[in-house]
Design a protein around this motif. Sequence first.
Motif, PDB file in Angstrom:
ATOM      1  N   ILE A 103       0.836  -1.193   0.000  1.00  0.00           N
ATOM      2  CA  ILE A 103       0.000   0.000   0.000  1.00  0.00           C
ATOM      3  C   ILE A 103       0.874   1.247   0.000  1.00  0.00           C
ATOM      4  CG2 ILE A 103      -1.745   1.316   1.253  1.00  0.00           C
ATOM      5  CD1 ILE A 103      -2.763  -1.284   2.425  1.00  0.00           C
ATOM      6  N   ALA A 104       0.769   2.037  -1.058  1.00  0.00           N
ATOM      7  CA  ALA A 104       1.528   3.289  -1.137  1.00  0.00           C
ATOM      8  C   ALA A 104       0.859   4.340  -0.260  1.00  0.00           C
ATOM      9  CB  ALA A 104       1.578   3.769  -2.583  1.00  0.00           C
TER      10      ALA A 104
ATOM     11  N   ALA B 219      -9.681  -0.003   4.100  1.00  0.00           N
ATOM     12  CA  ALA B 219     -10.545   1.155   4.332  1.00  0.00           C
ATOM     13  C   ALA B 219      -9.789   2.240   5.085  1.00  0.00           C
ATOM     14  CB  ALA B 219     -11.789   0.729   5.108  1.00  0.00           C
ATOM     15  N   GLU B 220      -9.016   1.830   6.077  1.00  0.00           N
ATOM     16  CA  GLU B 220      -8.229   2.795   6.848  1.00  0.00           C
ATOM     17  C   GLU B 220      -7.174   3.482   5.979  1.00  0.00           C
ATOM     18  OE1 GLU B 220      -6.615   0.689  10.151  1.00  0.00           O
ATOM     19  OE2 GLU B 220      -8.574   0.248  11.040  1.00  0.00           O
ATOM     20  N   ALA B 221      -6.733   2.782   4.922  1.00  0.00           N
ATOM     21  CA  ALA B 221      -5.732   3.351   4.013  1.00  0.00           C
ATOM     22  C   ALA B 221      -6.365   4.182   2.901  1.00  0.00           C
ATOM     23  CB  ALA B 221      -4.888   2.228   3.409  1.00  0.00           C
ATOM     24  N   GLY B 222      -7.695   4.351   2.948  1.00  0.00           N
ATOM     25  CA  GLY B 222      -8.350   5.220   1.976  1.00  0.00           C
ATOM     26  C   GLY B 222      -8.902   4.536   0.747  1.00  0.00           C
ATOM     27  N   TYR B 223      -9.027   3.205   0.771  1.00  0.00           N
ATOM     28  CA  TYR B 223      -9.570   2.481  -0.377  1.00  0.00           C
ATOM     29  C   TYR B 223     -11.087   2.361  -0.275  1.00  0.00           C
ATOM     30  CZ  TYR B 223      -4.960   0.990  -1.997  1.00  0.00           C
ATOM     31  OH  TYR B 223      -3.690   0.974  -2.480  1.00  0.00           O
ATOM     32  N   TRP B 224     -11.773   2.543  -1.406  1.00  0.00           N
ATOM     33  CA  TRP B 224     -13.199   2.264  -1.516  1.00  0.00           C
ATOM     34  C   TRP B 224     -13.335   0.802  -1.912  1.00  0.00           C
ATOM     35  CZ3 TRP B 224     -17.475   4.757  -0.095  1.00  0.00           C
ATOM     36  CH2 TRP B 224     -18.699   4.358  -0.638  1.00  0.00           C
ATOM     37  N   ARG B 225     -13.986   0.025  -1.070  1.00  0.00           N
ATOM     38  CA  ARG B 225     -14.067  -1.428  -1.267  1.00  0.00           C
ATOM     39  C   ARG B 225     -15.312  -1.744  -2.082  1.00  0.00           C
ATOM     40  NH1 ARG B 225     -14.035  -2.211   5.053  1.00  0.00           N
ATOM     41  NH2 ARG B 225     -15.639  -0.635   4.618  1.00  0.00           N
ATOM     42  N   LEU B 226     -15.091  -2.149  -3.329  1.00  0.00           N
ATOM     43  CA  LEU B 226     -16.173  -2.338  -4.287  1.00  0.00           C
ATOM     44  C   LEU B 226     -16.311  -3.818  -4.627  1.00  0.00           C
ATOM     45  CD1 LEU B 226     -18.261  -0.764  -5.906  1.00  0.00           C
ATOM     46  CD2 LEU B 226     -16.544  -0.465  -7.705  1.00  0.00           C
ATOM     47  N   GLY B 227     -17.396  -4.435  -4.160  1.00  0.00           N
ATOM     48  CA  GLY B 227     -17.623  -5.848  -4.414  1.00  0.00           C
ATOM     49  C   GLY B 227     -18.413  -6.078  -5.686  1.00  0.00           C
ATOM     50  N   LEU B 228     -17.999  -7.047  -6.490  1.00  0.00           N
ATOM     51  CA  LEU B 228     -18.726  -7.390  -7.712  1.00  0.00           C
ATOM     52  C   LEU B 228     -19.708  -8.511  -7.399  1.00  0.00           C
ATOM     53  CD1 LEU B 228     -16.364  -5.719  -8.927  1.00  0.00           C
ATOM     54  CD2 LEU B 228     -16.508  -7.210 -10.923  1.00  0.00           C
TER      55      LEU B 228
ATOM     56  N   ALA C  31     -19.920   0.973 -13.751  1.00  0.00           N
ATOM     57  CA  ALA C  31     -19.680   2.361 -14.169  1.00  0.00           C
ATOM     58  C   ALA C  31     -20.296   3.351 -13.185  1.00  0.00           C
ATOM     59  CB  ALA C  31     -20.249   2.590 -15.562  1.00  0.00           C
ATOM     60  N   GLU C  32     -21.457   3.000 -12.628  1.00  0.00           N
ATOM     61  CA  GLU C  32     -22.128   3.895 -11.692  1.00  0.00           C
ATOM     62  C   GLU C  32     -21.442   3.920 -10.325  1.00  0.00           C
ATOM     63  OE1 GLU C  32     -26.666   3.271 -13.485  1.00  0.00           O
ATOM     64  OE2 GLU C  32     -25.915   2.009 -11.845  1.00  0.00           O
ATOM     65  N   ALA C  33     -20.863   2.791  -9.929  1.00  0.00           N
ATOM     66  CA  ALA C  33     -20.307   2.678  -8.577  1.00  0.00           C
ATOM     67  C   ALA C  33     -18.821   2.986  -8.495  1.00  0.00           C
ATOM     68  CB  ALA C  33     -20.558   1.263  -8.045  1.00  0.00           C
ATOM     69  N   LEU C  34     -18.129   3.006  -9.622  1.00  0.00           N
ATOM     70  CA  LEU C  34     -16.678   3.153  -9.604  1.00  0.00           C
ATOM     71  C   LEU C  34     -16.276   4.553  -9.134  1.00  0.00           C
ATOM     72  CD1 LEU C  34     -14.039   1.655 -10.291  1.00  0.00           C
ATOM     73  CD2 LEU C  34     -14.192   2.626 -12.592  1.00  0.00           C
ATOM     74  N   PRO C  35     -15.490   4.649  -8.064  1.00  0.00           N
ATOM     75  CA  PRO C  35     -15.086   5.968  -7.562  1.00  0.00           C
ATOM     76  C   PRO C  35     -13.905   6.530  -8.341  1.00  0.00           C
ATOM     77  CG  PRO C  35     -14.108   4.271  -6.205  1.00  0.00           C
ATOM     78  CD  PRO C  35     -14.959   3.554  -7.236  1.00  0.00           C
ATOM     79  N   ALA C  36     -13.578   7.770  -8.046  1.00  0.00           N
ATOM     80  CA  ALA C  36     -12.450   8.416  -8.719  1.00  0.00           C
ATOM     81  C   ALA C  36     -11.124   8.106  -8.045  1.00  0.00           C
ATOM     82  CB  ALA C  36     -12.668   9.923  -8.756  1.00  0.00           C
ATOM     83  N   GLY C  37     -11.136   7.777  -6.765  1.00  0.00           N
ATOM     84  CA  GLY C  37      -9.895   7.572  -6.025  1.00  0.00           C
ATOM     85  C   GLY C  37      -9.498   6.112  -5.901  1.00  0.00           C
ATOM     86  N   ARG C  38      -8.950   5.773  -4.748  1.00  0.00           N
ATOM     87  CA  ARG C  38      -8.453   4.412  -4.511  1.00  0.00           C
ATOM     88  C   ARG C  38      -9.610   3.405  -4.473  1.00  0.00           C
ATOM     89  NH1 ARG C  38      -3.810   4.394   0.114  1.00  0.00           N
ATOM     90  NH2 ARG C  38      -2.097   4.712  -1.341  1.00  0.00           N
ATOM     91  N   VAL C  39      -9.401   2.270  -5.127  1.00  0.00           N
ATOM     92  CA  VAL C  39     -10.443   1.245  -5.144  1.00  0.00           C
ATOM     93  C   VAL C  39      -9.828  -0.135  -4.948  1.00  0.00           C
ATOM     94  CG1 VAL C  39     -10.354   1.024  -7.672  1.00  0.00           C
ATOM     95  CG2 VAL C  39     -12.414   0.303  -6.433  1.00  0.00           C
TER      96      VAL C  39
END
Length: 267
Positions: free
Chosen positions: A110-111, A191-200, A209-217
């Motif tokens: 994790i950077a 989550a603590e490192a700033g990632y948006w956790r996106l489950g398929l 396309a609707e759920a994808l965030p702009a930042g960390r995923v």
Amino acid sequence: MARRNDKAPLRGRAGRMQGGRGSGRASQGAVRLWGRHAVEAALKNPQRQHRKLWATREGIASLDGELPADFPVEYADVADLGRLVARDAPHQGLVLECAPLEELHLADVIAPDSDTEEANRPIVILDQVTDPHNVGAILRSAAAFGACAIVTQDRHAPPESGVVAKSASGALEIVPWVRVVNLARALEDLAEAGYWRLGLAGEADATLAEALPAGRVAFVLGAEGEGMRHNIAAHCDALCRLPISAAMESLNVSNAAAIALYAAAAR
């Protein structure tokens, strides 16, 4: 890497090889890789400790670069190499025995959180995906689309192996593979490192396309058939689906991972 001189003395004869003849298994504490891309990538990886290469002369000639003069090589014919690998495995004249890659921790990959492209590379979380071909294919897509790492649970994922490496086509040496004891805890750390956790999940209302965030995923994918476990889905910030045709119920998990990673790369 240096190509070995064809006039170099052979280290044994084809048909008289030692070290696992007929078993397809590496010696204790070792991994056996096969196929040109997997072997070539492992030979070029400075993190690998190599033990021995069995090869045909054509296999050696296919390598990009040269082997060191003192590299332990045993020349063999195609049939004998076939006895060193999994049944019917496409070894392409190259079988390499080496030490496993060093264990990694989630914190290693994790950077620091920032707006840079490097810091925002996606992570792929696999919940009980046990097929080594699928894991290898996901590693290949992760390398192609610049993923930061893949994360699996230690007990419910395939070990590092020749099948994974061959399916990954060299990506096993490129993409960090983190094994954790508790996948839910790893998602909390992300989550603590700033990632948006996106489950398929096929039953989700929102599309990728609707759920994808702009930042960390961090993309979370479950095993084929069962999908994500309830506890893992509960640790996601959102669930989404791929907008596939009603004619097909679902996609192979490695195909789904490739689509999600492409979508992240194309943001």
